[in-house]
Design a protein around this motif. Structure first.
Motif, PDB file in Angstrom:
ATOM      1  N   ILE A   1      28.185  36.045  14.888  1.00 46.77           N
ATOM      2  CA  ILE A   1      28.756  35.369  16.039  1.00 46.77           C
ATOM      3  C   ILE A   1      28.709  36.331  17.216  1.00 46.77           C
ATOM      4  CG2 ILE A   1      30.787  34.242  16.996  1.00 46.77           C
ATOM      5  CD1 ILE A   1      31.668  33.654  14.115  1.00 46.77           C
ATOM      6  N   GLN A   2      27.925  36.016  18.224  1.00 50.01           N
ATOM      7  CA  GLN A   2      27.831  36.887  19.397  1.00 50.01           C
ATOM      8  C   GLN A   2      28.601  36.279  20.556  1.00 50.01           C
ATOM      9  OE1 GLN A   2      24.048  38.582  20.244  1.00 50.01           O
ATOM     10  NE2 GLN A   2      24.502  38.976  22.392  1.00 50.01           N
ATOM     11  N   ILE A   3      29.474  37.069  21.138  1.00 46.43           N
ATOM     12  CA  ILE A   3      30.306  36.621  22.255  1.00 46.43           C
ATOM     13  C   ILE A   3      29.998  37.485  23.462  1.00 46.43           C
ATOM     14  CG2 ILE A   3      32.662  36.255  23.079  1.00 46.43           C
ATOM     15  CD1 ILE A   3      33.517  36.070  20.117  1.00 46.43           C
ATOM     16  N   SER A   4      29.579  36.854  24.544  1.00 45.29           N
ATOM     17  CA  SER A   4      29.256  37.578  25.769  1.00 45.29           C
ATOM     18  C   SER A   4      30.540  37.855  26.546  1.00 45.29           C
ATOM     19  CB  SER A   4      28.291  36.747  26.627  1.00 45.29           C
ATOM     20  OG  SER A   4      28.079  37.373  27.877  1.00 45.29           O
ATOM     21  N   MET A   5      30.903  39.145  26.642  1.00 44.21           N
ATOM     22  CA  MET A   5      32.130  39.520  27.343  1.00 44.21           C
ATOM     23  C   MET A   5      31.836  40.065  28.737  1.00 44.21           C
ATOM     24  SD  MET A   5      34.781  38.684  25.630  1.00 44.21           S
ATOM     25  CE  MET A   5      35.980  39.505  26.689  1.00 44.21           C
ATOM     26  N   ASP A   6      31.065  41.146  28.806  1.00 45.03           N
ATOM     27  CA  ASP A   6      30.652  41.768  30.071  1.00 45.03           C
ATOM     28  C   ASP A   6      31.778  42.485  30.805  1.00 45.03           C
ATOM     29  OD1 ASP A   6      28.115  40.745  29.591  1.00 45.03           O
ATOM     30  OD2 ASP A   6      28.490  38.929  30.743  1.00 45.03           O
ATOM     31  N   ALA A   7      33.011  42.399  30.310  1.00 44.37           N
ATOM     32  CA  ALA A   7      34.138  43.037  30.984  1.00 44.37           C
ATOM     33  C   ALA A   7      35.307  43.168  30.023  1.00 44.37           C
ATOM     34  CB  ALA A   7      34.553  42.233  32.210  1.00 44.37           C
ATOM     35  N   THR A   8      36.277  44.012  30.407  1.00 42.02           N
ATOM     36  CA  THR A   8      37.437  44.259  29.547  1.00 42.02           C
ATOM     37  C   THR A   8      38.756  43.855  30.201  1.00 42.02           C
ATOM     38  OG1 THR A   8      37.661  46.533  30.378  1.00 42.02           O
ATOM     39  CG2 THR A   8      36.278  46.195  28.423  1.00 42.02           C
ATOM     40  N   ASN A   9      38.682  43.232  31.376  1.00 39.75           N
ATOM     41  CA  ASN A   9      39.898  42.778  32.051  1.00 39.75           C
ATOM     42  C   ASN A   9      39.584  41.539  32.885  1.00 39.75           C
ATOM     43  OD1 ASN A   9      39.163  43.629  34.916  1.00 39.75           O
ATOM     44  ND2 ASN A   9      39.066  45.617  33.858  1.00 39.75           N
ATOM     45  N   HIS A  10      40.640  40.882  33.357  1.00 37.59           N
ATOM     46  CA  HIS A  10      40.486  39.614  34.070  1.00 37.59           C
ATOM     47  C   HIS A  10      39.619  39.734  35.313  1.00 37.59           C
ATOM     48  CE1 HIS A  10      41.653  36.718  37.221  1.00 37.59           C
ATOM     49  NE2 HIS A  10      41.725  35.839  36.233  1.00 37.59           N
ATOM     50  N   ASP A  11      39.912  40.695  36.179  1.00 40.80           N
ATOM     51  CA  ASP A  11      39.208  40.797  37.454  1.00 40.80           C
ATOM     52  C   ASP A  11      37.718  41.045  37.262  1.00 40.80           C
ATOM     53  OD1 ASP A  11      41.612  40.352  38.662  1.00 40.80           O
ATOM     54  OD2 ASP A  11      41.932  42.432  39.292  1.00 40.80           O
ATOM     55  N   ASP A  12      37.389  41.960  36.363  1.00 36.23           N
ATOM     56  CA  ASP A  12      35.975  42.245  36.113  1.00 36.23           C
ATOM     57  C   ASP A  12      35.291  41.070  35.424  1.00 36.23           C
ATOM     58  OD1 ASP A  12      36.258  44.723  37.261  1.00 36.23           O
ATOM     59  OD2 ASP A  12      36.455  45.802  35.361  1.00 36.23           O
ATOM     60  N   TYR A  13      36.034  40.357  34.583  1.00 32.51           N
ATOM     61  CA  TYR A  13      35.462  39.230  33.843  1.00 32.51           C
ATOM     62  C   TYR A  13      35.063  38.099  34.788  1.00 32.51           C
ATOM     63  CZ  TYR A  13      34.937  35.665  30.208  1.00 32.51           C
ATOM     64  OH  TYR A  13      34.438  34.687  29.368  1.00 32.51           O
ATOM     65  N   VAL A  14      35.965  37.699  35.688  1.00 36.01           N
ATOM     66  CA  VAL A  14      35.639  36.595  36.596  1.00 36.01           C
ATOM     67  C   VAL A  14      34.505  36.986  37.543  1.00 36.01           C
ATOM     68  CG1 VAL A  14      37.942  35.562  36.461  1.00 36.01           C
ATOM     69  CG2 VAL A  14      37.464  37.267  38.222  1.00 36.01           C
ATOM     70  N   LYS A  15      34.441  38.265  37.904  1.00 32.04           N
ATOM     71  CA  LYS A  15      33.355  38.726  38.768  1.00 32.04           C
ATOM     72  C   LYS A  15      32.019  38.672  38.032  1.00 32.04           C
ATOM     73  CE  LYS A  15      31.979  42.540  41.789  1.00 32.04           C
ATOM     74  NZ  LYS A  15      32.333  43.870  42.337  1.00 32.04           N
ATOM     75  N   ALA A  16      32.028  39.136  36.783  1.00 30.55           N
ATOM     76  CA  ALA A  16      30.790  39.146  35.999  1.00 30.55           C
ATOM     77  C   ALA A  16      30.296  37.735  35.706  1.00 30.55           C
ATOM     78  CB  ALA A  16      31.007  39.910  34.695  1.00 30.55           C
ATOM     79  N   LYS A  17      31.223  36.815  35.479  1.00 23.48           N
ATOM     80  CA  LYS A  17      30.847  35.444  35.125  1.00 23.48           C
ATOM     81  C   LYS A  17      30.633  34.556  36.339  1.00 23.48           C
ATOM     82  CE  LYS A  17      31.231  36.408  30.768  1.00 23.48           C
ATOM     83  NZ  LYS A  17      30.010  36.614  29.953  1.00 23.48           N
ATOM     84  N   GLY A  18      30.998  35.040  37.532  1.00 25.03           N
ATOM     85  CA  GLY A  18      30.808  34.240  38.733  1.00 25.03           C
ATOM     86  C   GLY A  18      31.781  33.087  38.835  1.00 25.03           C
ATOM     87  N   ILE A  19      33.000  33.278  38.314  1.00 29.47           N
ATOM     88  CA  ILE A  19      34.026  32.234  38.384  1.00 29.47           C
ATOM     89  C   ILE A  19      35.217  32.751  39.182  1.00 29.47           C
ATOM     90  CG2 ILE A  19      33.323  31.127  36.238  1.00 29.47           C
ATOM     91  CD1 ILE A  19      35.469  32.674  34.777  1.00 29.47           C
ATOM     92  N   LYS A  20      36.159  31.881  39.505  1.00 30.92           N
ATOM     93  CA  LYS A  20      37.290  32.266  40.352  1.00 30.92           C
ATOM     94  C   LYS A  20      38.480  32.760  39.547  1.00 30.92           C
ATOM     95  CE  LYS A  20      36.079  29.257  44.232  1.00 30.92           C
ATOM     96  NZ  LYS A  20      36.529  28.142  45.122  1.00 30.92           N
TER      97      LYS A  20
END
Length: 222
Positions: A1-20
């Motif tokens: 099971i591969q899960i794309s995270m790209d970040a370890t916190n909320h702010d970096d996560y929304v930036k990496a995923k391009g969401i608000k």
């Protein structure tokens, strides 16, 4: 099971995923539930993947800790794929060396998680081969084709509904395959399709850490 995270916190996560916004804590709790369930079924493994760019490469060590704390089996680092527009910036474009942060990570063998690192986009780490181009075909909801998941669907590659032959043999795909063969025979990556020259799908292998054997090694993919 591969899960794309790209970040370890909320702010970096929304930036990496391009969401608000997102409920990052719920995401983490759900991953904990998945890893707890897979521990009861060792036929499954959970991999947390992180696409690395110039803004987050300094966080690779914390990404390993984060993945370990969530109970994942593996922490995977992937290069940002080279495209025409990149708002983050590349860290591996045509470099033939591992970046300092990766080297520091590989100086230790004291991890409780498997780790894989995609090498830089340098000729010694890249092959004249692409599994996607060889055997896969991607179809958009509207039926437009693409020879690779890294290439946007476009009518220039053909339409599934309008194609009367094997879609795998669309002219553009055949042309790209011929370019790969020519580049391989002449050992000249400049002869490859431009979109393929610095693509992580050409990687010969990965730097890997085995948590059971407590050692680093290079694993060839093909």
């Amino acid at each position: 099971i591969q899960i794309s995270m790209d970040a370890t916190n909320h702010d970096d996560y929304v930036k990496a995923k391009g969401i608000k916004k997102c409920d990052f804590e719920s995401i983490c709790n759900n991953i904990r539930k998945i890893t707890a369930a897979t521990r009861r079924n060792r036929q499954l493994a959970v991999v947390l993947s992180f696409v690395i760019n110039s803004e987050n490469i300094s966080n690779v060590s914390s990404m390993v800790d984060f993945s370990t704390n969530l109970g994942a089996d593996e922490c995977q680092f992937l290069n940002t794929h080279v495209v025409k527009s990149d708002r983050f910036g590349h860290v591996s474009y045509a470099n033939d060396f591992l970046h300092r942060e990766y080297k520091q990570l590989m100086e230790s063998a004291d991890y409780d998680i498997n780790i894989s690192i995609q090498p830089p986009f340098a000729e010694k780490y890249l092959d004249y081969y692409c599994k996607s181009l060889e055997s896969l075909l991607f179809v958009s909801p509207s039926g437009n084709l693409s020879p690779c998941s890294h290439i946007p669907w476009n009518k220039e590659y053909g339409s599934f509904q309008e194609n009367r032959e094997n879609p795998q043999n669309i002219p553009k795909s055949r042309e790209m395959k011929k370019q790969f063969i020519d580049a391989f025979q002449k050992k000249d990556s400049n002869l490859l399709p431009e979109v393929c020259r610095f693509c992580n799908k050409r990687a010969k292998g990965l730097f890997k850490f085995d948590r059971e054997q407590k050692k680093w090694y290079f694993s060839y993919l093909h």
